[in-house]
Design a protein around this motif. Structure first.
Motif, PDB file in Angstrom:
ATOM      1  N   ASP A 133      -1.824 -40.442  12.304  1.00  0.00           N
ATOM      2  CA  ASP A 133      -1.722 -40.841  13.703  1.00  0.00           C
ATOM      3  C   ASP A 133      -0.584 -40.060  14.363  1.00  0.00           C
ATOM      4  O   ASP A 133       0.423 -39.737  13.721  1.00  0.00           O
ATOM      5  N   LYS A 173     -10.157 -37.869  24.443  1.00  0.00           N
ATOM      6  CA  LYS A 173     -10.382 -39.227  24.921  1.00  0.00           C
ATOM      7  C   LYS A 173     -10.526 -40.202  23.753  1.00  0.00           C
ATOM      8  O   LYS A 173      -9.893 -41.256  23.713  1.00  0.00           O
ATOM      9  N   GLU A 174     -11.357 -39.850  22.774  1.00  0.00           N
ATOM     10  CA  GLU A 174     -11.639 -40.773  21.671  1.00  0.00           C
ATOM     11  C   GLU A 174     -10.498 -40.874  20.667  1.00  0.00           C
ATOM     12  O   GLU A 174     -10.273 -41.930  20.078  1.00  0.00           O
ATOM     13  N   SER A 176      -7.326 -40.511  21.342  1.00  0.00           N
ATOM     14  CA  SER A 176      -6.057 -40.931  21.957  1.00  0.00           C
ATOM     15  C   SER A 176      -5.604 -42.296  21.462  1.00  0.00           C
ATOM     16  O   SER A 176      -4.399 -42.572  21.422  1.00  0.00           O
ATOM     17  N   LYS A 177      -6.554 -43.137  21.064  1.00  0.00           N
ATOM     18  CA  LYS A 177      -6.170 -44.459  20.559  1.00  0.00           C
ATOM     19  C   LYS A 177      -5.348 -44.352  19.281  1.00  0.00           C
ATOM     20  O   LYS A 177      -4.654 -45.306  18.919  1.00  0.00           O
ATOM     21  N   ARG A 178      -5.412 -43.211  18.608  1.00  0.00           N
ATOM     22  CA  ARG A 178      -4.571 -42.966  17.430  1.00  0.00           C
ATOM     23  C   ARG A 178      -3.376 -42.080  17.760  1.00  0.00           C
ATOM     24  O   ARG A 178      -2.658 -41.638  16.855  1.00  0.00           O
ATOM     25  N   GLY A 179      -3.185 -41.809  19.041  1.00  0.00           N
ATOM     26  CA  GLY A 179      -2.062 -40.973  19.448  1.00  0.00           C
ATOM     27  C   GLY A 179      -2.253 -39.507  19.122  1.00  0.00           C
ATOM     28  O   GLY A 179      -1.280 -38.741  19.120  1.00  0.00           O
ATOM     29  N   ARG A 181      -3.373 -35.891  20.079  1.00  0.00           N
ATOM     30  CA  ARG A 181      -3.636 -35.054  21.243  1.00  0.00           C
ATOM     31  C   ARG A 181      -4.615 -33.941  20.870  1.00  0.00           C
ATOM     32  O   ARG A 181      -4.577 -33.431  19.750  1.00  0.00           O
TER      33      ARG A 181
END
Length: 252
Positions: A133, A173-174, A176-179, A181
């Protein structure tokens, strides 16, 4: 120590990116297809400056090989860095081939698709569970997919690179929830071994390209490798979903 995977790092942009990333204190797993000696040269260049690198074979056009490659990555992470995750991925491996629209065969179209779009898609999918992450991904696209870099003969190649630009945004986009980039770098004409060493075989094209480039020369691998390394680094922590043209002002 953070670890990066750089595909297609036996020469050109990938080789430069691997060296530039290593200079920032990051361990590197680099891949090669046909050019094993080039990959060993990249490892040697990194080790000469005190860095750590491992070269692994990979044909990004053969997605059936990805599970075995993933296993090799697991082994390299454990044996070399005592880790079970990595931090950065550079989807760079590829090839270029000019072909006018009416001359483009399905065989060439499919090969470009497998290597330039399907490969990065499913290789990233396979490696994502191993990625830490807060990491970062850079995809190598092309200014041939942008209005600024359009030249006749690249309809198939640029279509795949255009798909990779869109994929970059969706990954950003998908993930990003794991940070994580995700960005892309779109080189212009760069002095590499692309298209069977076209720049060495046709040096007469260089002055014409330089004349169309605002900064007055053809790109060099380090011009792109430095951008890739910077996009992975902490300096770029607030940048994601971007496709950054690195072409010296081509067509300005």
């Amino acid at each position: 120590m953070k670890v990066a995977i750089v595909t297609g790092a036996s020469s050109g942009i990938g080789q430069s990116a691997a060296v530039q990333i290593a200079q920032r204190g990051v361990g590197v797993i680099l891949t090669y297809s046909a050019n094993r000696q080039g990959a060993l040269d990249t490892v040697a260049a990194i080790e000469k400056e005190g860095g750590t690198a491992v070269a692994l074979p990979l044909d990004v056009g053969r997605s059936g090989d990805f599970p075995a490659f993933r296993d090799s990555v697991v082994d390299a992470l454990r044996d070399t860095w005592q880790r079970d995750t990595f931090d950065y991925l550079v989807n760079n491996a590829g090839f270029g081939q000019m072909s006018m629209f009416e001359d483009t065969t399905e065989e060439l179209f499919d090969k470009l698709m497998r290597v330039l779009l399907k490969g990065p898609y499913f290789l990233t999918q396979k490696l994502l569970p191993l990625m830490a992450d807060g990491g970062a991904i850079v995809n190598t696209t092309s200014n041939s997919a942008l209005v600024s870099g359009m030249e006749e003969g690249y309809s198939a190649y640029a279509s795949m690179k255009g798909g990779l630009i869109v994929l970059t945004r969706y990954m950003a986009k998908e993930f990003s929830k794991r940070g994580i980039r995700v960005n892309a770098v779109a080189p212009g004409a760069t002095r590499t071994r692309i298209s069977d060493n076209a720049f060495e075989r046709f040096p007469e094209v260089i002055p014409a390209i330089a004349a169309k480039t605002a900064l007055g020369r053809v790109g060099e691998p380090d011009d792109i490798g430095m951008v890739i390394a910077t996009l992975l680094s902490e300096e770029s922590r607030w940048i994601t979903a971007q496709n950054i043209e690195a072409a010296g002002g081509y067509g300005l």
